[in-house]
Design a protein around this motif. Structure first.
Motif, PDB file in Angstrom:
ATOM      1  N   GLU A 250      -2.590 -12.802 -13.814  1.00  0.00           N
ATOM      2  CA  GLU A 250      -1.526 -11.875 -14.195  1.00  0.00           C
ATOM      3  C   GLU A 250      -1.388 -11.792 -15.717  1.00  0.00           C
ATOM      4  OE1 GLU A 250       2.141 -12.353 -11.935  1.00  0.00           O
ATOM      5  OE2 GLU A 250       1.015 -13.422 -10.405  1.00  0.00           O
ATOM      6  N   TYR A 251      -1.624 -12.907 -16.386  1.00  0.00           N
ATOM      7  CA  TYR A 251      -1.582 -12.888 -17.852  1.00  0.00           C
ATOM      8  C   TYR A 251      -2.703 -12.010 -18.411  1.00  0.00           C
ATOM      9  CZ  TYR A 251       1.998 -16.500 -18.360  1.00  0.00           C
ATOM     10  OH  TYR A 251       3.186 -17.186 -18.356  1.00  0.00           O
ATOM     11  N   TYR A 252      -3.902 -12.172 -17.863  1.00  0.00           N
ATOM     12  CA  TYR A 252      -5.023 -11.369 -18.355  1.00  0.00           C
ATOM     13  C   TYR A 252      -4.843  -9.891 -18.017  1.00  0.00           C
ATOM     14  CZ  TYR A 252      -7.936 -15.148 -20.099  1.00  0.00           C
ATOM     15  OH  TYR A 252      -8.438 -16.182 -20.838  1.00  0.00           O
ATOM     16  N   SER A 253      -4.224  -9.615 -16.885  1.00  0.00           N
ATOM     17  CA  SER A 253      -3.942  -8.225 -16.532  1.00  0.00           C
ATOM     18  C   SER A 253      -3.001  -7.598 -17.551  1.00  0.00           C
ATOM     19  CB  SER A 253      -3.333  -8.158 -15.128  1.00  0.00           C
ATOM     20  OG  SER A 253      -3.072  -6.825 -14.754  1.00  0.00           O
ATOM     21  N   GLN A 254      -1.939  -8.334 -17.920  1.00  0.00           N
ATOM     22  CA  GLN A 254      -1.019  -7.837 -18.952  1.00  0.00           C
ATOM     23  C   GLN A 254      -1.732  -7.698 -20.292  1.00  0.00           C
ATOM     24  OE1 GLN A 254       2.007  -6.717 -19.043  1.00  0.00           O
ATOM     25  NE2 GLN A 254       2.805  -7.208 -17.018  1.00  0.00           N
ATOM     26  N   ASP A 287       3.564   2.732  -6.257  1.00  0.00           N
ATOM     27  CA  ASP A 287       3.617   1.265  -6.280  1.00  0.00           C
ATOM     28  C   ASP A 287       4.930   0.708  -5.737  1.00  0.00           C
ATOM     29  OD1 ASP A 287       5.403   1.922  -8.254  1.00  0.00           O
ATOM     30  OD2 ASP A 287       4.504   0.660  -9.800  1.00  0.00           O
ATOM     31  N   THR A 288       5.702   1.539  -5.041  1.00  0.00           N
ATOM     32  CA  THR A 288       7.021   1.109  -4.557  1.00  0.00           C
ATOM     33  C   THR A 288       6.937  -0.148  -3.714  1.00  0.00           C
ATOM     34  OG1 THR A 288       7.766   3.414  -4.547  1.00  0.00           O
ATOM     35  CG2 THR A 288       9.062   1.828  -3.262  1.00  0.00           C
ATOM     36  N   HIS A 289       5.927  -0.238  -2.868  1.00  0.00           N
ATOM     37  CA  HIS A 289       5.819  -1.375  -1.947  1.00  0.00           C
ATOM     38  C   HIS A 289       4.808  -2.417  -2.420  1.00  0.00           C
ATOM     39  CE1 HIS A 289       8.400   0.441   1.060  1.00  0.00           C
ATOM     40  NE2 HIS A 289       7.720   1.564   0.962  1.00  0.00           N
ATOM     41  N   ARG A 290       4.414  -2.334  -3.690  1.00  0.00           N
ATOM     42  CA  ARG A 290       3.430  -3.277  -4.219  1.00  0.00           C
ATOM     43  C   ARG A 290       4.111  -4.268  -5.144  1.00  0.00           C
ATOM     44  NH1 ARG A 290       0.192  -1.632  -8.471  1.00  0.00           N
ATOM     45  NH2 ARG A 290       0.289   0.495  -7.692  1.00  0.00           N
ATOM     46  N   ARG A 291       3.693  -5.538  -5.077  1.00  0.00           N
ATOM     47  CA  ARG A 291       4.308  -6.583  -5.900  1.00  0.00           C
ATOM     48  C   ARG A 291       3.351  -7.122  -6.959  1.00  0.00           C
ATOM     49  NH1 ARG A 291       6.929  -9.947  -0.878  1.00  0.00           N
ATOM     50  NH2 ARG A 291       8.986  -8.959  -0.849  1.00  0.00           N
ATOM     51  N   VAL A 292       2.283  -6.435  -7.224  1.00  0.00           N
ATOM     52  CA  VAL A 292       1.288  -6.936  -8.178  1.00  0.00           C
ATOM     53  C   VAL A 292       0.782  -5.770  -9.010  1.00  0.00           C
ATOM     54  CG1 VAL A 292      -0.629  -6.619  -6.567  1.00  0.00           C
ATOM     55  CG2 VAL A 292      -0.827  -8.302  -8.391  1.00  0.00           C
ATOM     56  N   SER A 293       0.507  -6.059 -10.283  1.00  0.00           N
ATOM     57  CA  SER A 293      -0.075  -5.044 -11.157  1.00  0.00           C
ATOM     58  C   SER A 293      -1.574  -4.972 -10.900  1.00  0.00           C
ATOM     59  CB  SER A 293       0.191  -5.396 -12.627  1.00  0.00           C
ATOM     60  OG  SER A 293       1.574  -5.418 -12.894  1.00  0.00           O
ATOM     61  N   ARG A 359       1.733  -9.939  -2.055  1.00  0.00           N
ATOM     62  CA  ARG A 359       1.405  -8.861  -2.992  1.00  0.00           C
ATOM     63  C   ARG A 359       1.997  -7.515  -2.606  1.00  0.00           C
ATOM     64  NH1 ARG A 359      -2.463 -10.639  -6.571  1.00  0.00           N
ATOM     65  NH2 ARG A 359      -3.477 -12.613  -6.011  1.00  0.00           N
ATOM     66  N   SER A 360       2.769  -7.487  -1.521  1.00  0.00           N
ATOM     67  CA  SER A 360       3.406  -6.231  -1.116  1.00  0.00           C
ATOM     68  C   SER A 360       4.672  -6.543  -0.346  1.00  0.00           C
ATOM     69  CB  SER A 360       2.450  -5.397  -0.246  1.00  0.00           C
ATOM     70  OG  SER A 360       2.379  -5.928   1.067  1.00  0.00           O
ATOM     71  N   THR A 361       5.431  -5.500  -0.058  1.00  0.00           N
ATOM     72  CA  THR A 361       6.612  -5.657   0.788  1.00  0.00           C
ATOM     73  C   THR A 361       6.288  -5.302   2.239  1.00  0.00           C
ATOM     74  OG1 THR A 361       7.345  -3.377   0.397  1.00  0.00           O
ATOM     75  CG2 THR A 361       8.116  -5.060  -1.152  1.00  0.00           C
ATOM     76  N   LEU A 362       5.010  -5.059   2.530  1.00  0.00           N
ATOM     77  CA  LEU A 362       4.613  -4.683   3.878  1.00  0.00           C
ATOM     78  C   LEU A 362       4.733  -5.877   4.826  1.00  0.00           C
ATOM     79  CD1 LEU A 362       1.430  -2.556   3.055  1.00  0.00           C
ATOM     80  CD2 LEU A 362       3.804  -1.796   3.285  1.00  0.00           C
ATOM     81  N   ARG A 363       4.934  -5.572   6.070  1.00  0.00           N
ATOM     82  CA  ARG A 363       5.109  -6.605   7.103  1.00  0.00           C
ATOM     83  C   ARG A 363       3.751  -6.941   7.708  1.00  0.00           C
ATOM     84  NH1 ARG A 363       6.241  -5.779  12.629  1.00  0.00           N
ATOM     85  NH2 ARG A 363       7.234  -7.580  13.647  1.00  0.00           N
ATOM     86  N   ALA A 364       3.319  -8.196   7.566  1.00  0.00           N
ATOM     87  CA  ALA A 364       2.052  -8.639   8.133  1.00  0.00           C
ATOM     88  C   ALA A 364       2.276  -9.147   9.548  1.00  0.00           C
ATOM     89  CB  ALA A 364       1.439  -9.735   7.272  1.00  0.00           C
ATOM     90  N   VAL A 365       1.450  -8.669  10.497  1.00  0.00           N
ATOM     91  CA  VAL A 365       1.589  -9.049  11.905  1.00  0.00           C
ATOM     92  C   VAL A 365       0.256  -9.595  12.404  1.00  0.00           C
ATOM     93  CG1 VAL A 365       2.287  -8.290  14.204  1.00  0.00           C
ATOM     94  CG2 VAL A 365       3.222  -7.136  12.184  1.00  0.00           C
TER      95      VAL A 365
END
Length: 741
Positions: A250-254, A287-293, A359-365
């Motif tokens: 994440e640091y390198y991405s920034q 990117d509403t449901h994404r938690r990662v850049s 990495r997302s707000t999606l529900r994993a099943v």
């Protein structure tokens, strides 16, 4: 646009003043976020500048001054400059016009041309140099950079959304507030001309709508949180370094985003034809449901999957295909899709579950195990991302309809819902269309409008396999795929199959990223693994618990995943080194791999023999595998021929892992090094990581780090016996409770 009729109903007088006051507060909040963000970016750029300047200077120092002629097509005369001792491009670049003019025989024109040519080369070099942050050798300048980046990383991906919102509000309110001001007083409005009056009423109506919409979306709170994150006091040096080690990607991405480091655009886009690339760039990515850049090439990959609808994403291993797939799913979820299906080998199912949840707000099943039918029924009813395996897919109800028939509803019919996208990981598993797993995948691909196949195996080397995969996705393209395209080279092949295939290589797109990419490979115990583990726990045998996952090599989940990693490395021509603390684990690895291996290097192997094994491994043409006991192979040997490192289990002493990885990740290594750590869920591995990743423990390690500590692992590690006793007791309690239940 609000028409005049609507404008006449706009607030006037006191109501208009209230609307303008709320708009002004919103505008001030947006401006504050933008200004705070700019200051945070400038802090990073200021810390980055001296590090980058040093790299540029070193590079220019290695370039002879004669290269300046190339930049001026041979017109520049440099004899007098060289005679004066300015023999490198750096010496000319740093000399300046006045110093050059003092050299006998150098006139104003020559000085200006030389400086212009040196500047041109310096700018080209600046675009190619990459600042790397060495966590094992922190120094004041890199510490300043890590501390500056920490503020942006700590704010998380929500900061980018807040900044984008602030920028939109800034542009809108900058126009609306002055235009609406006449409506704040009836006299002021009456004295305004007809045109200004109508404009004021219209602006007030639009302002009222904008403010109300912002309140409904929680925008003021979003902006306030962003400002709070950006105004936090700087982290301590130790805190920033610890956080960097835990999430360096994440640091390198920034850093890549802030520095605007440009990779080869054609390579980052997989050498796609311009018409395909334009279509991909035009594809939005919510990117509403994404938690990662996302890094630039990852954003392009997700857009490619969305724009082309039915494709193979074939990025080289280590480039984040899973994250790109999740980004595409998150976008579709933001567009209203509710059901998605991921099919993968059993060995990576738990990784998919963890990645989707983190990495997302999606529900994993997860749809596997004895309750898979119930889980599948729940997914059909409630939605989310269903995760199942190739071998279980045929046991689930077959999809209804076809891709063509489902486009009206956006996907496959599922009791009135729709499957927005099918993702098939390790898609080369279905290269044989006659297998049961391939037939199941074929049924789903026929029924789904959007399909994303993932594979790290280069299809250029397996044209017939690629034709098979494309038949599932875009059968009309198959007659266009010829062996001659692959013979002509990878770029020609990729252009010829551009509608259905995107592949990027590490060396093309990771120039601005760390040379170390770490992945935790989570596996669930097989039945045999579980039996061995329970026996070890009951006996209180900590070491047996650590290697229980390898007790039955033929049924070991970890060994299955290791085999897949080695196979993918082989397909990409990469060398692999496998580390374990235990000799019997290395013996099991050697037995399970369908290829010759070098080693194992163990404590009983004389030093001269160890070096010969390493030399033979290094000299091997293309792919090779070296096995090493971590305490023997992790110290004193140079393994930079390896670009893939597999750790069979987490180590009690973190410094053992660091030293082992450092054997490959060192000067002389020309490719990014991928580190894969094999881990079992609900086991000693998970308990051990929880202890070792505790920030208090890492703080202690960093605070006490020294040359002595680096040379002596025990200097920064708490008692092995303490850790072992704690974990054994925890596991005995947990399994006793499960047994009682």
């Amino acid at each position: 646009m609000v028409d005049v009729g609507e404008a006449r109903t706009a607030p006037v007088g006191r109501r208009a003043r209230e609307v303008c006051a709320r708009g002004t507060r919103l505008y001030d909040a947006a401006r504050t976020v933008l200004e705070d963000h700019t200051r945070a970016l400038e802090a990073v750029r200021s810390a980055l500048a001296p590090l980058r300047d040093e790299l540029v200077a070193k590079e220019l120092e290695s370039i002879p001054v004669a290269r300046l002629k190339d930049a001026t097509e041979g017109r520049l005369r440099l004899a007098a400059v060289e005679a004066a001792g300015l023999t490198t491009v750096r010496s000319v670049y740093e000399a300046g016009r006045f110093q050059l003019r003092q050299i006998p025989g150098v006139g104003a024109q020559t000085a200006d041309q030389a400086l212009a040519a040196a500047g041109q080369i310096a700018r080209a070099v600046e675009e190619t140099v990459s600042v790397r942050i060495d966590v094992d050798r922190p120094e004041p300048r890199t510490t300043a950079l890590v501390v500056a980046l920490h503020r942006l990383v700590e704010a998380g991906p929500e900061l980018r959304r807040a900044v984008d919102t602030a920028a939109q509000l800034d542009g809108a309110l900058r126009e609306l507030l002055p235009a609406a001001r006449p409506a704040t007083g009836r006299l002021r409005l009456a004295l305004a001309g007809r045109r200004r009056k109508e404009a004021a009423l219209e602006a007030t109506a639009r302002l009222s709508e904008l403010v109300a919409d912002a309140a409904a979306k929680g925008t003021p709170l979003q902006l306030a949180q962003a400002s709070t994150d950006l105004l936090r006091g700087p982290a301590s040096d130790i805190e920033a370094w610890v956080d960097f080690e835990l999430r360096s990607a994440e640091y390198y991405s920034q850093l890549a985003e802030v520095s605007e480091h440009r990779t080869d655009e054609a390579a980052a886009e997989g050498f796609l034809p311009s018409e395909v690339a334009r279509r991909v760039h035009a594809q939005p990515l919510d990117d509403t449901h994404r938690r990662v850049s996302l890094r630039g090439y990852q954003s392009f990959g997700a857009r490619f999957a969305l724009a082309q609808r039915r494709v193979v994403l074939g990025d080289e291993m280590g480039l984040g295909k899973t994250v790109q797939a999740i980004a595409a799913l998150a976008h579709l979820a933001a567009q209203g899709q509710t059901h998605f299906l991921v099919v993968s080998p059993a060995s990576v199912l738990i990784n998919w579950t963890r990645e989707i949840r983190s990495r997302s707000t999606l529900r994993a099943v997860p749809v596997h195990g004895p309750d898979r039918q119930d889980a599948y029924a729940e997914w059909r009813e409630r939605g989310g991302v269903a995760l199942t395996t190739f071998d279980l897919l045929h046991t689930l109800p077959a999809p209804e309809g076809t891709a063509a028939g489902s486009r009206a509803t956006g996907g496959t019919a599922l009791d009135g819902a729709a499957c927005g996208m099918l993702v098939v990981d390790e898609a080369h598993y279905v290269k044989n269309p006659d297998t049961r797993r391939a037939r199941s995948i074929a049924a789903w691909t026929r029924a789904c409008d959007r399909v994303l196949f993932l594979t790290g195996t280069p299809m250029e080397n397996r044209v017939e396999e690629f034709r098979t995969l494309v038949r599932y996705l875009q059968p009309d393209l198959v007659p266009e795929i010829h062996d001659s395209h692959a013979v002509a080279g990878p770029h020609v092949f990729r252009r010829s199959v551009a509608p259905a295939y995107l592949r990027r290589n590490q060396q093309d797109v990771l120039t601005e990223l760390p040379a170390l990419l770490q992945t935790d490979e989570w596996e669930e115990f097989s039945a045999a693994d579980q039996d061995a583990y329970r026996t070890a726990v009951a006996e209180g045998n900590f070491m047996a618990m650590r290697r229980a996952a390898y007790a039955d090599p033929e049924k070991s989940a970890k060994l299955q995943r290791l085999g897949e990693l080695v196979a993918e490395a082989a397909a990409n021509g990469l060398k692999v080194v496998v580390f374990s603390y235990f000799r019997d684990v290395l013996a099991a690895v050697q037995q399970s791999l369908d290829e010759d291996t070098f080693g194992p290097i163990s404590g009983g192997v004389p030093a001269a023999r160890r070096q010969r094994l390493v030399d033979d491994f290094t000299a091997a043409d293309g792919h090779a595998v070296l096995l090493a006991q971590i305490e023997a192979g992790g110290v004193g040997l140079n393994l930079q021929a390896a670009s893939v490192v597999v750790l069979c289990e987490p180590q009690v002493k973190p410094t053992l892992e660091h030293q082992a990885v450092a054997r490959a990740h060192r000067m002389g290594q020309v490719r990014p090094v991928q580190v894969h750590r094999l881990l079992a869920t609900d086991s000693v591995d998970e308990r051990l990581l929880r202890i070792l990743e505790n920030k208090d423990r890492l703080f202690d390690a960093y605070a006490r780090r020294s040359d002595t500590a680096d040379a002596t692992p025990d200097a920064v590690d708490i008692s092995d016996a303490t850790i072992a006793r704690r974990i054994v007791e925890e596991e005995q309690r947990r399994l006793a409770v499960e047994k009682a239940d």
